[in-house]
Structures are given as structure tokens and as C-alpha cells.
Design a protein around this motif. Structure first.
Motif, mmCIF file in Angstrom:
data_model
loop_
_atom_site.group_PDB
_atom_site.id
_atom_site.type_symbol
_atom_site.label_atom_id
_atom_site.label_comp_id
_atom_site.label_asym_id
_atom_site.label_seq_id
_atom_site.Cartn_x
_atom_site.Cartn_y
_atom_site.Cartn_z
ATOM 1 N N LEU A 42 -11.321 68.729 73.675
ATOM 2 C CA LEU A 42 -10.165 69.583 73.402
ATOM 3 C C LEU A 42 -10.604 70.914 72.788
ATOM 4 C CD1 LEU A 42 -7.798 66.807 72.078
ATOM 5 C CD2 LEU A 42 -7.404 68.188 74.129
ATOM 6 N N GLU A 43 -11.610 70.862 71.926
ATOM 7 C CA GLU A 43 -12.111 72.105 71.327
ATOM 8 C C GLU A 43 -12.742 73.012 72.383
ATOM 9 O OE1 GLU A 43 -14.453 70.630 68.036
ATOM 10 O OE2 GLU A 43 -12.664 70.519 66.756
ATOM 11 N N LYS A 44 -13.396 72.414 73.373
ATOM 12 C CA LYS A 44 -13.945 73.214 74.476
ATOM 13 C C LYS A 44 -12.810 73.886 75.248
ATOM 14 C CE LYS A 44 -18.186 70.582 75.217
ATOM 15 N NZ LYS A 44 -18.817 69.528 76.004
ATOM 16 N N LEU A 45 -11.749 73.131 75.495
ATOM 17 C CA LEU A 45 -10.602 73.707 76.205
ATOM 18 C C LEU A 45 -9.970 74.824 75.380
ATOM 19 C CD1 LEU A 45 -8.819 70.565 77.720
ATOM 20 C CD2 LEU A 45 -10.294 72.207 78.876
ATOM 21 N N LEU A 46 -9.833 74.597 74.079
ATOM 22 C CA LEU A 46 -9.248 75.621 73.210
ATOM 23 C C LEU A 46 -10.110 76.879 73.187
ATOM 24 C CD1 LEU A 46 -7.998 73.432 70.222
ATOM 25 C CD2 LEU A 46 -6.565 74.727 71.820
ATOM 26 N N SER A 47 -11.411 76.719 73.304
ATOM 27 C CA SER A 47 -12.310 77.879 73.256
ATOM 28 C C SER A 47 -12.169 78.770 74.494
ATOM 29 C CB SER A 47 -13.758 77.436 73.083
ATOM 30 O OG SER A 47 -14.238 76.870 74.274
ATOM 31 N N THR A 48 -11.607 78.233 75.570
ATOM 32 C CA THR A 48 -11.413 79.036 76.785
ATOM 33 C C THR A 48 -10.076 79.776 76.766
ATOM 34 O OG1 THR A 48 -10.346 77.256 78.051
ATOM 35 C CG2 THR A 48 -12.755 77.393 78.167
ATOM 36 N N GLU A 49 -9.275 79.538 75.736
ATOM 37 C CA GLU A 49 -7.926 80.094 75.684
ATOM 38 C C GLU A 49 -7.900 81.620 75.778
ATOM 39 O OE1 GLU A 49 -3.926 79.753 72.902
ATOM 40 O OE2 GLU A 49 -5.641 78.491 72.479
ATOM 41 N N LYS A 50 -8.800 82.294 75.055
ATOM 42 C CA LYS A 50 -8.799 83.756 75.061
ATOM 43 C C LYS A 50 -9.112 84.287 76.464
ATOM 44 C CE LYS A 50 -10.557 87.703 72.469
ATOM 45 N NZ LYS A 50 -11.367 88.572 73.291
ATOM 46 N N LYS A 51 -10.126 83.713 77.100
ATOM 47 C CA LYS A 51 -10.511 84.147 78.444
ATOM 48 C C LYS A 51 -9.369 83.898 79.430
ATOM 49 C CE LYS A 51 -14.070 83.459 81.973
ATOM 50 N NZ LYS A 51 -13.353 82.810 83.060
ATOM 51 N N LEU A 52 -8.763 82.719 79.341
ATOM 52 C CA LEU A 52 -7.637 82.395 80.220
ATOM 53 C C LEU A 52 -6.487 83.363 80.004
ATOM 54 C CD1 LEU A 52 -6.966 78.552 80.428
ATOM 55 C CD2 LEU A 52 -7.303 80.153 82.288
ATOM 56 N N SER A 53 -6.195 83.641 78.755
ATOM 57 C CA SER A 53 -5.111 84.561 78.415
ATOM 58 C C SER A 53 -5.366 85.943 79.021
ATOM 59 C CB SER A 53 -4.984 84.655 76.891
ATOM 60 O OG SER A 53 -3.959 85.541 76.544
ATOM 61 N N GLU A 54 -6.611 86.401 78.948
ATOM 62 C CA GLU A 54 -6.966 87.698 79.532
ATOM 63 C C GLU A 54 -6.793 87.678 81.047
ATOM 64 O OE1 GLU A 54 -10.942 88.375 78.107
ATOM 65 O OE2 GLU A 54 -10.239 88.908 76.094
ATOM 66 N N GLU A 55 -7.199 86.584 81.690
ATOM 67 C CA GLU A 55 -7.044 86.467 83.142
ATOM 68 C C GLU A 55 -5.569 86.467 83.529
ATOM 69 O OE1 GLU A 55 -9.278 83.305 85.067
ATOM 70 O OE2 GLU A 55 -10.936 83.610 83.676
ATOM 71 N N ILE A 56 -4.768 85.767 82.758
ATOM 72 C CA ILE A 56 -3.335 85.720 83.043
ATOM 73 C C ILE A 56 -2.723 87.108 82.877
ATOM 74 C CG2 ILE A 56 -1.117 84.854 82.180
ATOM 75 C CD1 ILE A 56 -2.667 82.180 81.674
ATOM 76 N N ASN A 57 -3.101 87.805 81.819
ATOM 77 C CA ASN A 57 -2.589 89.162 81.617
ATOM 78 C C ASN A 57 -2.964 90.076 82.780
ATOM 79 O OD1 ASN A 57 -1.353 88.492 79.205
ATOM 80 N ND2 ASN A 57 -3.073 89.141 77.963
ATOM 81 N N ALA A 58 -4.177 89.916 83.308
ATOM 82 C CA ALA A 58 -4.606 90.719 84.460
ATOM 83 C C ALA A 58 -3.752 90.411 85.684
ATOM 84 C CB ALA A 58 -6.084 90.458 84.767
ATOM 85 N N VAL A 59 -3.448 89.132 85.893
ATOM 86 C CA VAL A 59 -2.613 88.731 87.030
ATOM 87 C C VAL A 59 -1.185 89.257 86.850
ATOM 88 C CG1 VAL A 59 -1.569 86.750 88.206
ATOM 89 C CG2 VAL A 59 -3.989 86.730 87.655
ATOM 90 N N VAL A 60 -0.670 89.184 85.635
ATOM 91 C CA VAL A 60 0.679 89.696 85.359
ATOM 92 C C VAL A 60 0.731 91.194 85.650
ATOM 93 C CG1 VAL A 60 2.342 90.161 83.517
ATOM 94 C CG2 VAL A 60 1.285 87.905 83.677
ATOM 95 N N LEU A 61 -0.271 91.917 85.185
ATOM 96 C CA LEU A 61 -0.338 93.357 85.410
ATOM 97 C C LEU A 61 -0.433 93.666 86.904
ATOM 98 C CD1 LEU A 61 -0.430 96.004 83.810
ATOM 99 C CD2 LEU A 61 -2.911 95.851 83.877
ATOM 100 N N GLU A 62 -1.278 92.928 87.592
ATOM 101 C CA GLU A 62 -1.439 93.117 89.034
ATOM 102 C C GLU A 62 -0.120 92.833 89.753
ATOM 103 O OE1 GLU A 62 -3.379 94.680 91.954
ATOM 104 O OE2 GLU A 62 -4.397 94.360 90.060
ATOM 105 N N GLY A 63 0.562 91.773 89.330
ATOM 106 C CA GLY A 63 1.868 91.446 89.909
ATOM 107 C C GLY A 63 2.859 92.578 89.722
ATOM 108 N N LYS A 64 2.869 93.178 88.535
ATOM 109 C CA LYS A 64 3.763 94.307 88.263
ATOM 110 C C LYS A 64 3.417 95.503 89.148
ATOM 111 C CE LYS A 64 4.952 93.088 83.527
ATOM 112 N NZ LYS A 64 4.786 93.380 82.104
#
Length: 129
Positions: free
Chosen positions: A60-82
């Protein structure tokens, strides 16, 4: 003037297509990552021993450590979608992309919440042992 307009139109079209391709690829990649996280969470349901508990917390800690990277990827996709939405005229496509983005953000929140809650729960159980 016609030639430059045509040339600009082609450039816009190809940029739009590559933008959509990038968007679709990113979306597919994130959905696959989310599915992996869901599968991992399912494997952590049957934690019956202290060693399984420690292992689950580590996972679970490994998964939590990827949260920032995932969040950045999602933000990029949201921006691209816009950006895509701004460049298209078709209302159905606009709505579809908006729904895909909202669905992605919602799935991310649910998964991150599940990971966080399970981590807190298992950490608390370990603390009682």
C-alpha cells in the motif's frame, strides 16, 4: 491566401489528431493503471497473519508513493481534454471527452481513497499487535 489557409488547416487537423491520440493513449494507460491498483487491492483483502499484514502495508505504501506521479498524469490528461474540447465543434464529442475526464478523475479519487483507508486500517491493526 488559399494555400496558406489550407496549410494552416492541415496543421490544425494533424495537431488535433495527434492531440486526440495522445489523450486516448494517456487515458487508456491510466485506466490500465487503475485496474492494476484495483487488482492489487483485491489481493490485500485476505490478510490473516502479521507477516501478510506487514507485506500488505508495504504494498500500500508503494501505491501511495505513486500518487503524485499519477496525479500529474491525470492533470495532463485533463488539460489535454480541455484543449481538445476547445478545438472541436461537435457537441457529442465535447460531452464524451468531458465524461471521460470526469470518469477518470472520479475513478482516481475512489482508488486513492481505498488505498489510503486500507493503509490506515492495516497500520492501526499492526499497531495493536
Amino acid at each position: 491566401a488559399v494555400v496558406s489557409t489550407q496549410s494552416t488547416g492541415e496543421t490544425k487537423l494533424s495537431t488535433n489528431l495527434s492531440s486526440k491520440t495522445f489523450f486516448q493513449n494517456q487515458l487508456a494507460g491510466l485506466k490500465a493503471t487503475f485496474q492494476q491498483h484495483r487488482n492489487t487491492l483485491k489481493t490485500l483483502e485476505d490478510v490473516t497473519t502479521e507477516s501478510k499484514l506487514r507485506s500488505a502495508i508495504e504494498t500500500l505504501e508503494k501505491l501511495l508513493s505513486t500518487e503524485k506521479k499519477l496525479s500529474e498524469e491525470i492533470n495532463a490528461v485533463v488539460l489535454e481534454g480541455k484543449n481538445i474540447i476547445r478545438s472541436i465543434d461537435n457537441m457529442d464529442d465535447m460531452k464524451r471527452i468531458q465524461l471521460e475526464v470526469q470518469s477518470l478523475q472520479s475513478a482516481y479519487r475512489v482508488i486513492q481513497n481505498s488505498i489510503s483507508m486500507k493503509h490506515k486500517k492495516y497500520t492501526a491493526i499492526l499497531g495493536q499487535l
